[in-house]
Design an enzyme around this catalytic site. Structure first.
Site, short mmCIF file in Angstrom:
data_model
loop_
_atom_site.label_atom_id
_atom_site.label_comp_id
_atom_site.label_asym_id
_atom_site.label_seq_id
_atom_site.Cartn_x
_atom_site.Cartn_y
_atom_site.Cartn_z
CE1 TYR A 61 44.86 43.64 40.42
CE2 TYR A 61 45.42 45.97 40.17
CZ TYR A 61 45.73 44.63 39.99
OH TYR A 61 46.89 44.27 39.36
CD GLU A 62 35.49 41.51 42.48
OE1 GLU A 62 34.52 41.06 43.13
OE2 GLU A 62 36.19 40.82 41.73
CB SER A 63 39.87 45.36 46.65
OG SER A 63 40.99 45.82 45.91
N GLY A 64 38.34 47.97 45.02
CA GLY A 64 38.04 49.40 45.09
C GLY A 64 39.22 50.31 44.82
#
Length: 260
Positions: A61-64
């Site tokens: 996911y883009e949040s890391g």
């Protein structure tokens, strides 16, 4: 009643068009793949795949968060369940600089507000010009980089003439431009959209980069798909009819939604 609201009967159970779409999208995700997941329909399908036929699917996911294994559907990329269940949590710049842009992610799984015949995605503005649109959408996020650099891109979106247009009002995430070869001219690493799954069927690009219908879901006709498409949709000569959901797929999908 729209097609997406109808319920299709099988010998044992019923399912909605949305459930069929989500299950068809989940089936497209192979075991062991590294998948960059967008929130919403892509996340639902990816988590269904990991909980059924692809337990070693790596969700990013883009949040890391790398290798997240949520037991419910995350509400956003910042949902704590993603970090709590991840193999590792790294910074957002690291996700893009060290994983996405070097080509280490197999599949980018995206949604769309508008999609055109060449797989270009719009999630920015609809109608008017950029400064004074009729509708301003959430915007890009990391989707442009995902579309540019993942090995390939899958798109899952409900189908209508409003969402499937001949030419998008704004290109947020580049698909195949206006035809094959434009990605290479721009130096884009990934293959771009190779699969589009809707609540009516499945599309793939042909040699020109234009999306064509390759499969319909059970109970759906070609005419219904064409009526929901804003261009003259061509059909593959070997058009397939998809398999209906299994009881296990439906049970798992509904359990994920109920837990959210």
């Amino acid at each position: 009643m729209t097609i997406a609201e109808t319920r299709t009967a099988t010998m044992e159970t019923t399912y909605t068009a949305d459930e069929m779409m989500t299950i068809a999208a989940a089936r497209a995700l192979g075991a062991g793949k590294r998948c960059f997941v967008g929130i919403g329909l892509p996340s639902t399908a990816a988590n269904l795949a990991r909980n059924t036929h692809a337990p070693d699917l790596v969700l990013i996911y883009e949040s890391g968060t790398l290798g997240s294994k949520p037991d419910r559907l995350p509400a956003s990329i910042g949902d704590g369940v993603l970090a709590e269940t991840a193999d590792a949590v790294i910074s957002v710049p690291e996700i893009f600089n060290y994983w996405l842009q070097p080509g280490r992610i197999d599949i980018g799984f995206l949604g769309a507000a508008q999609l055109d015949k060449y797989g270009n995605i719009n999630t920015t503005v609809i109608g008017g010009d950029y400064t004074r649109p009729k509708v301003r959408l959430p915007g890009a996020g990391g989707a442009p980089e995902i579309a540019a650099s993942c090995g390939e891109v899958f798109v899952v979106v409900r189908q209508s003439r409003r969402s499937f247009v001949d030419k998008v009002d704004f290109i947020t995430s580049f698909g195949h431009g206006r035809g094959t070869g434009e990605r290479a001219k721009l130096g884009l690493r990934g293959a771009g959209p190779t699969l589009v799954i809707t609540d009516l069927g499945v599309m793939r690009p042909d040699d020109t980069g234009e999306l064509i219908l390759v499969a319909v879901h059970p109970g759906v006709t070609v005419e219904q798909v064409r009526d929901a498409t804003g261009w003259q949709l061509r059909v593959a000569p070997d058009l397939e009819i998809g398999e209906p959901p299994t009881a296990i797929e439906l049970e798992t999908l509904r359990a994920l939604k109920a837990a959210s």
